[in-house]
Design a protein around this motif. Structure first.
Motif, PDB file in Angstrom:
ATOM      1  N   TRP A  95       0.831  -1.213   0.000  1.00 29.37           N
ATOM      2  CA  TRP A  95       0.000   0.000   0.000  1.00 29.37           C
ATOM      3  C   TRP A  95       0.859   1.255   0.000  1.00 29.37           C
ATOM      4  O   TRP A  95       0.506   2.244  -0.640  1.00 29.37           O
ATOM      5  N   PHE A  96       1.996   1.219   0.685  1.00 35.68           N
ATOM      6  CA  PHE A  96       2.878   2.385   0.673  1.00 35.68           C
ATOM      7  C   PHE A  96       3.425   2.642  -0.727  1.00 35.68           C
ATOM      8  O   PHE A  96       3.510   3.791  -1.162  1.00 35.68           O
ATOM      9  N   GLU A  97       3.774   1.590  -1.442  1.00 35.99           N
ATOM     10  CA  GLU A  97       4.262   1.749  -2.822  1.00 35.99           C
ATOM     11  C   GLU A  97       3.198   2.370  -3.705  1.00 35.99           C
ATOM     12  O   GLU A  97       3.495   3.197  -4.565  1.00 35.99           O
ATOM     13  N   LYS A  98       1.942   1.999  -3.477  1.00 33.27           N
ATOM     14  CA  LYS A  98       0.847   2.608  -4.252  1.00 33.27           C
ATOM     15  C   LYS A  98       0.689   4.086  -3.895  1.00 33.27           C
ATOM     16  O   LYS A  98       0.405   4.904  -4.761  1.00 33.27           O
ATOM     17  N   ILE A  99       0.851   4.415  -2.623  1.00 31.52           N
ATOM     18  CA  ILE A  99       0.783   5.814  -2.198  1.00 31.52           C
ATOM     19  C   ILE A  99       1.882   6.615  -2.877  1.00 31.52           C
ATOM     20  O   ILE A  99       1.653   7.700  -3.404  1.00 31.52           O
ATOM     21  N   VAL A 100       3.096   6.063  -2.873  1.00 31.70           N
ATOM     22  CA  VAL A 100       4.238   6.745  -3.478  1.00 31.70           C
ATOM     23  C   VAL A 100       4.034   6.904  -4.978  1.00 31.70           C
ATOM     24  O   VAL A 100       4.368   7.935  -5.562  1.00 31.70           O
ATOM     25  N   ALA A 101       3.463   5.884  -5.599  1.00 31.73           N
ATOM     26  CA  ALA A 101       3.248   5.920  -7.045  1.00 31.73           C
ATOM     27  C   ALA A 101       2.115   6.859  -7.450  1.00 31.73           C
ATOM     28  O   ALA A 101       2.011   7.240  -8.610  1.00 31.73           O
ATOM     29  N   PHE A 102       1.295   7.233  -6.487  1.00 36.46           N
ATOM     30  CA  PHE A 102       0.170   8.120  -6.785  1.00 36.46           C
ATOM     31  C   PHE A 102       0.705   9.436  -7.352  1.00 36.46           C
ATOM     32  O   PHE A 102       1.622  10.025  -6.815  1.00 36.46           O
ATOM     33  N   SER A 103       0.145   9.878  -8.423  1.00 34.28           N
ATOM     34  CA  SER A 103       0.732  10.980  -9.204  1.00 34.28           C
ATOM     35  C   SER A 103       0.991  12.259  -8.424  1.00 34.28           C
ATOM     36  O   SER A 103       2.018  12.897  -8.607  1.00 34.28           O
ATOM     37  N   LYS A 104       0.084  12.665  -7.528  1.00 32.82           N
ATOM     38  CA  LYS A 104       0.271  13.929  -6.822  1.00 32.82           C
ATOM     39  C   LYS A 104       0.890  13.748  -5.447  1.00 32.82           C
ATOM     40  O   LYS A 104       1.052  14.695  -4.707  1.00 32.82           O
ATOM     41  N   SER A 105       1.224  12.521  -5.095  1.00 33.69           N
ATOM     42  CA  SER A 105       1.749  12.255  -3.759  1.00 33.69           C
ATOM     43  C   SER A 105       3.048  13.006  -3.527  1.00 33.69           C
ATOM     44  O   SER A 105       3.932  13.033  -4.365  1.00 33.69           O
ATOM     45  N   LYS A 106       3.165  13.608  -2.358  1.00 37.62           N
ATOM     46  CA  LYS A 106       4.372  14.336  -1.979  1.00 37.62           C
ATOM     47  C   LYS A 106       5.370  13.410  -1.271  1.00 37.62           C
ATOM     48  O   LYS A 106       6.447  13.815  -0.925  1.00 37.62           O
TER      49      LYS A 106
END
Length: 130
Positions: A95-106
């Motif tokens: 889930w963290f990798e998906k958060i990081v991969a999210f386009s606008k994620s800081k």
């Protein structure tokens, strides 16, 4: 409105949202949130924020609707819920990798050399002094 993409903990986001709304409107309450999101106990919101209880995907969607999050923000909020409630290390990592991969994620993953630099607080202080 706070930028949800600056958060990695949905509970912290909910807490900050509540505090901001409470400052703006003193009548804003846990009971109001319970009524709008659709759970029976006003204390349930406190338990969510404190990490004493988890929320379902359906409740996460209702929170996103209540918070008036746009589609991409709601998707990010859902990822935060899944990440924060993951039971295993492997699930947390996924889930963290998906958060990081999210386009606008800081949220950014640092390289090993960068991590070693920030590993000790005094490395930064010495660099700044120089």
């Amino acid at each position: 409105m706070m930028d949800i993409f600056l958060y990695t903990d949905f509970r912290k986001y909910l807490y900050d949202f509540y505090e901001a709304e409470k400052k703006r409107n003193p009548h804003f309450s846990h009971r109001y949130i319970a009524q709008k999101v659709g759970f029976s106990s006003s204390g349930f919101f406190s338990k969510i924020i404190q990490g004493k209880t988890n929320i379902s995907n359906e409740l996460a969607l209702r929170f996103a609707d209540f918070l008036k999050l746009k589609k991409n923000e709601a998707d990010y909020f859902g990822l935060l819920v899944l990440f924060n409630q993951a039971k295993s290390h492997a699930d947390k990592k996924r889930w963290f990798e998906k958060i990081v991969a999210f386009s606008k994620s800081k949220v950014k993953i640092v390289e090993v050399s960068q991590y070693k630099f920030f590993e000790k607080w005094y490395y930064v202080a010495i660099r700044e002094l120089m």
